[in-house]
Design an enzyme around this catalytic site. Structure first.
Site, PDB file in Angstrom:
ATOM      1  N   SER A 179       0.804  -1.222   0.000  1.00 42.67           N
ATOM      2  CA  SER A 179       0.000   0.000   0.000  1.00 42.67           C
ATOM      3  C   SER A 179       0.843   1.282   0.000  1.00 42.67           C
ATOM      4  CB  SER A 179      -0.944  -0.058   1.191  1.00 42.67           C
ATOM      5  OG  SER A 179      -1.817   1.021   1.205  1.00 42.67           O
ATOM      6  N   ASN A 188      -8.658   8.731   6.560  1.00 44.31           N
ATOM      7  CA  ASN A 188      -7.517   8.658   5.636  1.00 44.31           C
ATOM      8  C   ASN A 188      -7.911   8.361   4.187  1.00 44.31           C
ATOM      9  OD1 ASN A 188      -7.977   5.876   5.459  1.00 44.31           O
ATOM     10  ND2 ASN A 188      -6.415   5.361   6.970  1.00 44.31           N
ATOM     11  N   THR A 195       0.012  -1.253  12.651  1.00 44.40           N
ATOM     12  CA  THR A 195       0.924  -1.461  11.522  1.00 44.40           C
ATOM     13  C   THR A 195       2.364  -1.021  11.805  1.00 44.40           C
ATOM     14  OG1 THR A 195       0.494   0.714  10.595  1.00 44.40           O
ATOM     15  CG2 THR A 195      -0.958  -1.046   9.867  1.00 44.40           C
TER      16      THR A 195
HETATM   17  C1  16G Z   1      -4.145  -0.288   7.644  1.00 43.81           C
HETATM   18  C2  16G Z   1      -5.611  -0.320   7.315  1.00 43.81           C
HETATM   19  C3  16G Z   1      -6.184   1.066   7.354  1.00 43.81           C
HETATM   20  C4  16G Z   1      -5.924   1.701   8.706  1.00 43.81           C
HETATM   21  C5  16G Z   1      -4.459   1.652   9.037  1.00 43.81           C
HETATM   22  C6  16G Z   1      -4.254   2.063  10.461  1.00 43.81           C
HETATM   23  C7  16G Z   1      -6.764  -1.790   5.774  1.00 43.81           C
HETATM   24  C8  16G Z   1      -6.885  -2.251   4.359  1.00 43.81           C
HETATM   25  N1  16G Z   1      -5.845  -0.859   5.988  1.00 43.81           N
HETATM   26  O1  16G Z   1      -3.426   0.395   6.675  1.00 43.81           O
HETATM   27  O2  16G Z   1      -7.551   0.963   7.128  1.00 43.81           O
HETATM   28  O3  16G Z   1      -6.349   3.025   8.718  1.00 43.81           O
HETATM   29  O4  16G Z   1      -3.996   0.317   8.906  1.00 43.81           O
HETATM   30  O5  16G Z   1      -2.919   1.934  10.787  1.00 43.81           O
HETATM   31  O6  16G Z   1      -7.442  -2.258   6.672  1.00 43.81           O
HETATM   32  P1  16G Z   1      -2.412   2.083  12.265  1.00 43.81           P
HETATM   33  O7  16G Z   1      -3.065   0.989  13.088  1.00 43.81           O
HETATM   34  O8  16G Z   1      -0.951   1.954  12.164  1.00 43.81           O
HETATM   35  O9  16G Z   1      -2.827   3.429  12.741  1.00 43.81           O
HETATM   36 ZN    ZN Z   2      -3.757   1.108   0.285  1.00 40.89          ZN
END
Ligand code: 16G
Ligand code: ZN
Length: 531
Positions: free
Chosen positions: A65, A373, A503
Site C-alpha cells: 500500500s 484517511n 501497523t
Molecule cells: C491499515 C488499514 C487502514 C488503517 C491503518 C491504520 C486496511 C486495508 N488498511 O493500513 O484501514 O487506517 O492500517 O494503521 O485495513 P495504524 O493501526 O498503524 O494506525
Molecule cells: Zn492502500
C-alpha cells in the site's frame, strides 16, 4: 501424502530466516520485501486451504500500500471480496512463523482444526502492485498454490480493489460483474457515463481533474480506464510512475498526513485534485484557494458528500431505506456533528481498519463507511438493491421517482462494494459533483473541520495500552485515561485519544480543539502522558 512431500521439498526453496517472527496485522503482513519470500509461499498454501474450506475462489494480493517502495506485504481476500476472517488471520501468523521443520505440522493442524477435505478443488487468484519486489514475491505465492494442487489465475498488475472485485465476481457466478479488468472498466465507466448524462451542461473545465497516482499501480490502471470514459472525465495524471519513486513525496497518505499537495503537481487556484495511495484503495481530494491556501477533503468529507447525495435521492424516490455512516475515532468531530445533527443520519464508530468498518456497514440498508484517511465505500443490502431495481422499472411510478431510482441504480453499479476503491470512489465523487452542479469549494464548505493533530510516540511496549469504546478510551495503563480527560478539559471543543498502532511499533495520539495552536498543545501534552 504426496502433497506434504511437495510442501517440504518446495518450502526449502522459500526458506524462512530463522527466528524471524511476523504478524498478520490490520492489513496483512507488511515488512521489508526481502523478509517476505517464505511468507508469500506459505500464504499460497493457506489461500489454497481457505479455498478448499469455503469451496470458493480466494484472493492473494501482494502489496504494501502506502509503505515505502522497499517494503512489501500480502493479504488474503475472502469469498465475498472482504478481508479474511480473524481465525484465519491467526492461522496466517502461525504458518508464517513456523520454523522450516515444523511447517507441515502447522499445516496439518489447520487442516484438522478446520476439517478440510484435501480432495476438494481449490482456486486462488493473485495480483500485485508495481513494487520491483512484487513480481518474484507473487511467484512464490503461486508456488505455494501449486504445491497443494490448487488452480491459480494470476491477474498480474492490478490495484488491490480490482483484485477484491475479481474475487467477488468469481464467487457470484458473474452476477456482480465480469471477473476481468475489462469487465471492471466497462461496468464502472457505463455507470459513470449514465450518471453524468444527468449533468448535460458540464463544461470541459468542470470535467477536468488532476490525479496524483502516487507513482503506483493506480496511475497505470487510470490510464487504462481513461479510454472507457469517453472524455466524460478529463484526467490529467501526475506522478504516473514514469520517473518518480512509489509513494515518495506523493500519494494519499503523504497528502493527508503532511496536509500539503504532492510534489510534482501543478495546481491552479480552485482546481479540483485528488491523490491515490500506492495500491489505489484510498483517495483524498484537495485544492488551493485563490490565496494559495491548501484545503484537504478527506474521507469524512467524502462520506458526507456521498451520504447527502444518497439521502436526497432516496427521499425523491420515496424509498424508505436507512442510510448510516460508519466512521472511526479519527473522524473529525465536525463531520460527526454535521451528519448526526444536520443530515440526521445514523453514525456509528468502529475500531480502525477496513474490516471493522466494512462489517459494521453491513448492518444497515445502506452503509457508507470511510476512514478519515480516505479508505471507504458504500454497501447496499440485498433489500435496498431490490427496492431500487423494482422502482426503476415500476410502470406506475412517477417520472421523478423513476429517475431517482435510475440514478440510484447506476450509483450502485459505480461503487465497488467489495472494498474501498480509489478509482470507483473518484468516479462516484465526480458524478455527484456533476449532478449537483457543485464546485470543490462548495463541497468543502458543507462543514468546517476542527483543527486536529496526529502524533506518534515511541514506547518500550505499545501493547501496554489497551483501549475500549472503538479505541476512544484507554483502559490500561491505569491512570492514563484520567490524565487525558484532565488535559482535554482545559481546552474548548476538545477531544483526544491514544491507541497502539496496528501497523507500526508506535502509539498514535489524536487530538482536536478549537484552534490549531490549542490542538498542537493538547496533542503534545497527551503524548507526554503516554510515557
Ligand atoms: C491499515 C488499514 C487502514 C488503517 C491503518 C491504520 C486496511 C486495508 N488498511 O493500513 O484501514 O487506517 O492500517 O494503521 O485495513 P495504524 O493501526 O498503524 O494506525
Ligand atoms: Zn492502500
Amino acid at each position: 501424502m504426496a502433497q506434504f512431500e511437495e510442501v517440504s521439498k518446495k518450502s526449502a526453496l522459500h526458506p524462512k530466516p530463522t527466528g524471524l517472527t511476523l504478524q498478520y496485522g490490520t492489513a496483512g503482513f507488511r515488512t521489508t520485501a526481502n523478509h517476505l519470500d517464505h511468507v508469500m509461499f506459505r500464504m499460497g498454501l493457506l489461500a489454497t486451504l481457505r479455498s478448499k474450506k469455503t469451496k470458493s475462489t480466494i484472493g492473494v494480493m501482494v502489496t504494501a500500500s502506502h509503505n515505502p517502495e522497499e517494503d512489501n506485504g500480502v493479504k488474503l481476500i475472502d469469498p465475498m471480496g472482504e478481508m479474511v476472517t480473524p481465525a484465519w488471520e491467526g492461522y496466517a501468523t502461525q504458518l508464517a512463523n513456523a520454523e522450516q521443520e515444523a511447517l507441515c505440522t502447522v499445516l496439518k493442524d489447520i487442516i484438522e482444526k478446520e476439517a478440510i477435505d484435501m480432495s476438494e478443488a481449490a482456486s486462488v487468484v493473485t495480483g500485485r502492485d508495481t513494487r520491483p519486489s512484487s513480481e518474484n514475491l507473487s511467484r512464490a505465492v503461486l508456488d505455494g498454490v501449486s504445491c497443494l494442487e490448487g488452480q491459480s489465475l494470476d491477474f498480474g498488475l492490478v490495484t488491490t480493489p480490482q483484485l477484491h472485485y475479481m474475487v467477488l465476481c468469481s464467487n457470484t457466478s458473474g452476477c456482480y460483474g465480469t471477473a476481468t479488468t475489462q469487465g471492471y472498466y466497462e461496468k464502472l465507466s457505463k455507470a459513470f457515463i449514465e450518471l453524468t448524462k444527468n449533468a448535460p451542461k458540464r463544461t470541459d473545465d468542470q470535467k477536468r481533474l488532476l490525479v496524483d497516482g502516487a507513482n503506483g499501480i493506480g496511475a497505470l490502471k487510470m490510464r487504462e480506464m481513461e479510454a472507457f470514459l469517453k472524455s466524460e472525465l478529463q484526467v490529467e495524471l501526475f506522478n504516473d510512475g514514469s520517473s518518480g519513486k512509489l509513494n515518495y513525496l506523493c500519494g494519499a497518505d503523504y497528502v493527508k498526513v503532511q496536509q500539503k499537495p504532492p510534489q510534482g503537481m501543478h495546481m491552479g487556484p480552485g482546481q479540483r485534485c485528488c491523490s491515490f495511495d500506492g495500491d489505489a484503495d484510498r483517495i483524498v481530494y484537495y485544492y488551493n484557494d485563490s490565496a494559495g491556501r491548501f484545503h484537504l477533503l478527506d474521507g469524512d468529507k467524502i462520506a458526507t458528500l456521498i451520504s447527502t447525495y444518497l439521502k436526497e435521492l432516496l427521499t425523491q424516490a420515496g424509498l424508505n431505506l436507512q442510510v448510516a455512516v460508519v466512521q472511526t475515532a479519527y473522524a473529525n468531530g465536525s463531520s460527526t456533528q454535521y451528519l448526526e445533527n444536520v443530515m440526521k443520519v445514523t453514525v456509528c464508530c468502529t475500531k480502525t481498519g477496513v474490516k471493522h468498518l466494512h462489517h459494521a456497514a453491513q448492518e444497515f440498508d445502506i452503509g457508507v463507511y470511510f476512514e478519515a484517511n480516505g479508505h471507504g465505500t458504500v454497501l447496499f443490502s440485498k433489500k435496498a438493491e431490490e427496492k431500487i431495481q423494482q422502482l426503476a422499472k415500476d410502470p406506475n411510478a412517477s417520472d421523478e421517482k423513476k429517475l431517482s431510482a435510475k440514478l440510484l441504480e447506476n450509483t450502485v453499479n459505480l461503487i465497488n462494494q467489495a472494498t474501498g476503491d480509489a478509482i470507483s470512489d473518484m468516479l462516484l465523487i465526480e458524478a455527484v459533483l456533476a449532478i449537483r452542479g457543485m464546485t470543490v469549494q462548495e463541497w468543502d464548505a458543507i462543514y468546517t473541520d476542527l483543527p486536529n493533530r496526529q502524533l506518534k510516540v515511541k514506547v518500550a511496549d505499545r501493547r501496554v495500552i489497551d483501549t475500549t469504546d472503538a479505541e476512544r478510551r484507554a483502559v490500561t495503563p491505569a491512570g492514563l485515561q484520567d490524565s487525558i480527560d484532565a488535559l482535554v478539559k482545559k481546552y474548548k471543543q476538545a477531544r483526544a485519544f491514544v491507541r497502539p498502532s496496528g501497523t507500526e511499533d508506535v502509539v498514535r495520539v489524536y487530538a482536536e480543539a478549537d484552534t490549531q495552536e490549542n490542538v498542537d498543545g493538547l496533542a503534545h501534552q497527551v503524548s507526554l502522558a503516554v510515557y
